[in-house]
Design a protein around this motif. Structure first.
Motif, PDB file in Angstrom:
ATOM      1  N   LYS A 500     -22.498  -2.866 -29.026  1.00  0.00           N
ATOM      2  CA  LYS A 500     -23.209  -2.662 -30.158  1.00  0.00           C
ATOM      3  C   LYS A 500     -22.599  -4.086 -31.225  1.00  0.00           C
ATOM      4  O   LYS A 500     -23.333  -4.224 -31.618  1.00  0.00           O
ATOM      5  CB  LYS A 500     -22.296  -1.641 -31.193  1.00  0.00           C
ATOM      6  CG  LYS A 500     -23.081  -0.012 -30.592  1.00  0.00           C
ATOM      7  CD  LYS A 500     -22.518   0.960 -31.522  1.00  0.00           C
ATOM      8  CE  LYS A 500     -23.030   2.416 -30.757  1.00  0.00           C
ATOM      9  NZ  LYS A 500     -22.898   3.753 -31.855  1.00  0.00           N
ATOM     10  N   LYS A 501     -21.216  -4.739 -30.495  1.00  0.00           N
ATOM     11  CA  LYS A 501     -21.028  -5.137 -31.400  1.00  0.00           C
ATOM     12  C   LYS A 501     -21.775  -6.552 -30.668  1.00  0.00           C
ATOM     13  O   LYS A 501     -22.337  -7.367 -31.400  1.00  0.00           O
ATOM     14  CB  LYS A 501     -19.636  -5.451 -31.174  1.00  0.00           C
ATOM     15  CG  LYS A 501     -18.507  -4.997 -32.099  1.00  0.00           C
ATOM     16  CD  LYS A 501     -17.124  -4.746 -31.921  1.00  0.00           C
ATOM     17  CE  LYS A 501     -16.429  -4.111 -32.293  1.00  0.00           C
ATOM     18  NZ  LYS A 501     -14.497  -4.564 -31.756  1.00  0.00           N
ATOM     19  N   GLN A 503     -24.342  -6.543 -29.284  1.00  0.00           N
ATOM     20  CA  GLN A 503     -26.109  -6.275 -29.140  1.00  0.00           C
ATOM     21  C   GLN A 503     -25.862  -6.884 -30.959  1.00  0.00           C
ATOM     22  O   GLN A 503     -27.111  -7.468 -31.264  1.00  0.00           O
ATOM     23  CB  GLN A 503     -26.945  -4.444 -29.765  1.00  0.00           C
ATOM     24  CG  GLN A 503     -28.044  -4.658 -29.959  1.00  0.00           C
ATOM     25  CD  GLN A 503     -28.745  -5.453 -28.880  1.00  0.00           C
ATOM     26  OE1 GLN A 503     -28.446  -5.775 -27.879  1.00  0.00           O
ATOM     27  NE2 GLN A 503     -30.338  -5.499 -29.093  1.00  0.00           N
ATOM     28  N   SER A 504     -25.769  -6.466 -32.368  1.00  0.00           N
ATOM     29  CA  SER A 504     -25.058  -7.044 -32.938  1.00  0.00           C
ATOM     30  C   SER A 504     -25.698  -8.468 -33.475  1.00  0.00           C
ATOM     31  O   SER A 504     -25.638  -9.809 -34.259  1.00  0.00           O
ATOM     32  CB  SER A 504     -24.565  -6.137 -33.885  1.00  0.00           C
ATOM     33  OG  SER A 504     -24.331  -6.923 -35.335  1.00  0.00           O
ATOM     34  N   SER A 508     -28.440 -11.364 -34.641  1.00  0.00           N
ATOM     35  CA  SER A 508     -28.297 -12.521 -36.207  1.00  0.00           C
ATOM     36  C   SER A 508     -28.317 -13.411 -35.382  1.00  0.00           C
ATOM     37  O   SER A 508     -29.291 -14.191 -35.826  1.00  0.00           O
ATOM     38  CB  SER A 508     -26.917 -12.253 -35.803  1.00  0.00           C
ATOM     39  OG  SER A 508     -26.023 -12.840 -35.098  1.00  0.00           O
TER      40      SER A 508
END
Length: 555
Positions: A500-501, A503-504, A508
């Protein structure tokens, strides 16, 4: 004082060999008196930066070189201190007209060499630097690419081969014409000369008691390197005859002595050009074609040059901040108690994941780990589980691996930690410390060798001992949490959060202007590099991940 003869010093650094040594040839051809020496520079070989096995390998290499030179009528002087001061004292005592040395690709080494060049220019001393630690001159690669290093392996390979093929090894020295010079005893005492030094002379002792009973041991020196080259070529020939290449990658053997020559290449005990052309000759003989495929028998050697070109003008290549080769990831702060302890568990092989712990313990015991195991160790520390910066892993590997080369090791950590932000590297299958271990060590013998607490653990629980029933734990004499540690993290949970990190961060980046960075060329390259199974590759592209992959590339 006037000197009527040419005194030349050949300064050994990485190129610890007599064969295919163009800088040494220059010294021999121009010298009336030849002095050969190695310098332990200030603060470069202390217990903070180099471990037992790398230092042992280096000292064995120096001893082997000294033995060879002694048979020829000379010797290898092993001195300590600042190179410029040492050369100046030699000039004052016996005269000095020429210094020759092999190009150092590391930024710090080049800063040191520039100071030597300044000294030579100011004191009428000629200097000659020759490229022989790499297949191509990194400076030529960078200049040809418009002043920047190629950011993908494929582009590097295409560019390098458009310049020229690697030079072939030069002829050996005609030692019958060589006259060796001698340094005065008083000067040797002043320069803290070492005679057959040991690791103890540097305060370096074995880190693990198992070192004395290591299963595999790598010995330093040109003599051993050339012997091992013969074994490696026979190994490659057998693979060629059977119709494939890169046998170390296709069928990684974690248990038997490795055919790898990376340590010999790192210290220059073996010429990279000699290895390249010997492999090329074998390939052409068996496949009847030119050695140009991207994933050919020599591709691993070309990868090495790729990372050298990346680090050549980059003084921050071993760091995250200001490093143009990677993008920035907000890793966990290791100054906090929990993260600091997690890092220590990883370093000492006490993570509770047997395959990871086996690899980390082998590193301390032998100074060596197969590259496919290194990938799993790097994944676990960084994007896979602990979310700790690759720079921490790099420092540990640089200290303990016998083949830990600044440029290559840094490049590998940047690549494997996904500091390239490539989604193709984020597959949960390829970084799972359980499934990866089962696939690479199906018999469990690797784990049982390096994690002896688990030697009696049934196969079905060997990679996941936390699932073993208490009754069986008692029966086999290994209580989890007592004889072998509990898992420090639950992989499924932390891996999900880490993805998830990633992907975030990726989203960005898509919405901002990305900076150029080192990255994979394509899916096939990743599969080869990471030793991924087909099912891993299939899962990666189920949901049109390729679109994201292409989007993130900067062409």
């Amino acid at each position: 004082m006037t000197y009527n003869m040419t005194v030349a010093v050949h300064w050994f650094r990485n190129g610890l060999r007599l064969h295919d040594n163009p800088a040494l040839i220059e010294a021999v051809n121009k010298a009336d008196k030849l002095i050969t020496l190695f310098i332990f520079e200030e603060n470069m070989y202390n217990t903070d930066v180099i471990g037992y096995h790398p230092m042992r390998f280096l000292l064995e290499s120096l001893d082997d070189l000294n033995t060879s030179l002694t048979k020829l009528g000379g010797c290898l002087y092993i001195l300590q201190g600042n190179p410029v001061k040492i050369f100046n004292r030699i000039k004052e005592e016996i005269g000095l007209n020429l210094i020759t040395y092999e190009q150092d690709c590391a930024h710090n080494g080049r800063i040191r060499d520039e100071l030597v060049v300044q000294y030579c220019n100011a004191n009428n001393v000629q200097y000659i630097e020759k490229v022989s630690h790499t297949l191509w001159n990194p400076k030529t690669i960078i200049d040809t690419n418009g002043g920047e290093p190629p950011l993908t392996f494929k582009k590097f390979q295409t560019l390098a081969l458009s310049i020229n093929k690697p030079l072939k090894p030069i002829n050996n020295v005609d030692w019958s014409t060589v006259s060796f010079g001698k340094l005065p005893v008083t000067l040797l005492e002043e320069l803290k000369a070492l005679d057959n030094p040991t690791t103890q002379d540097f305060g370096i002792v074995p880190e693990a008691p198992e070192i004395n009973n290591s299963y595999n041991c790598w010995y330093g020196g040109e003599t051993k390197a050339l012997e091992k080259l013969t074994d490696r070529l026979n190994f490659e020939k057998e693979a060629f005859v059977n119709g494939f290449y890169l046998p170390n990658q296709i069928n990684p053997n974690l248990l038997d002595p490795s055919y790898s020559l990376s340590a010999a290449l790192r210290y220059g005990c073996l010429s990279i050009r000699k290895l390249y052309w010997e492999l090329s000759k074998l390939f052409i003989q068996n496949f009847e074609g030119d050695l140009l495929p991207q994933y050919s028998a020599t591709s691993q050697l070309i990868w090495r040059d790729h990372f050298y070109s990346m680090s050549f003008n980059n003084e921050y290549f071993d760091q995250m901040e200001d490093n143009m080769a990677c993008l920035k990831i907000p890793w966990n702060d290791i100054e906090t108690g929990e993260n600091k302890q997690m890092l220590e568990y990883w370093k000492t092989g006490k993570t509770g994941y047997p395959f990871i712990d086996a690899g980390m313990r082998q590193l301390l015991q032998e100074g060596w780990v197969h590259h496919v195991v290194r990938n799993s160790l790097a994944c676990f520390l960084t994007r896979g589980d602990l979310w700790i910066s690759w720079t921490e892993g790099l420092k540990h590997f640089l200290k303990y691996l016998i083949d830990a080369d600044y440029s290559v090791c840094s490049g590998n950590w940047i690549w494997v930690s996904s500091s390239t932000f490539e989604q193709i590297l984020d597959c949960p299958l390829c970084i799972c410390p359980v499934s990866y271990g089962v696939r690479l060590d199906p018999s469990g013998e690797y784990i049982r060798r390096y994690v002896p607490e688990l030697k009696n653990m049934p196969d079905q629980y060997l990679n996941q001992p936390w699932k073993c029933p208490d009754s069986i734990q008692k029966e086999v004499g290994c209580i989890i949490g007592k004889d072998y540690p509990h898992r420090i993290v639950e992989h499924t949970e932390v891996a999900r959060e880490n993805r998830k990190k990633m992907q975030s961060l990726r989203i960005s980046l898509m919405n901002s202007s990305m900076v150029p960075h080192c990255r994979p060329s394509d899916q096939t390259e990743v599969k080869q590099f990471m030793h991924l199974p087909e099912e891993c590759m299939d899962q990666l592209f189920l949901n049109d991940n390729l679109t994201t992959y292409e989007h993130l590339h900067i062409h």
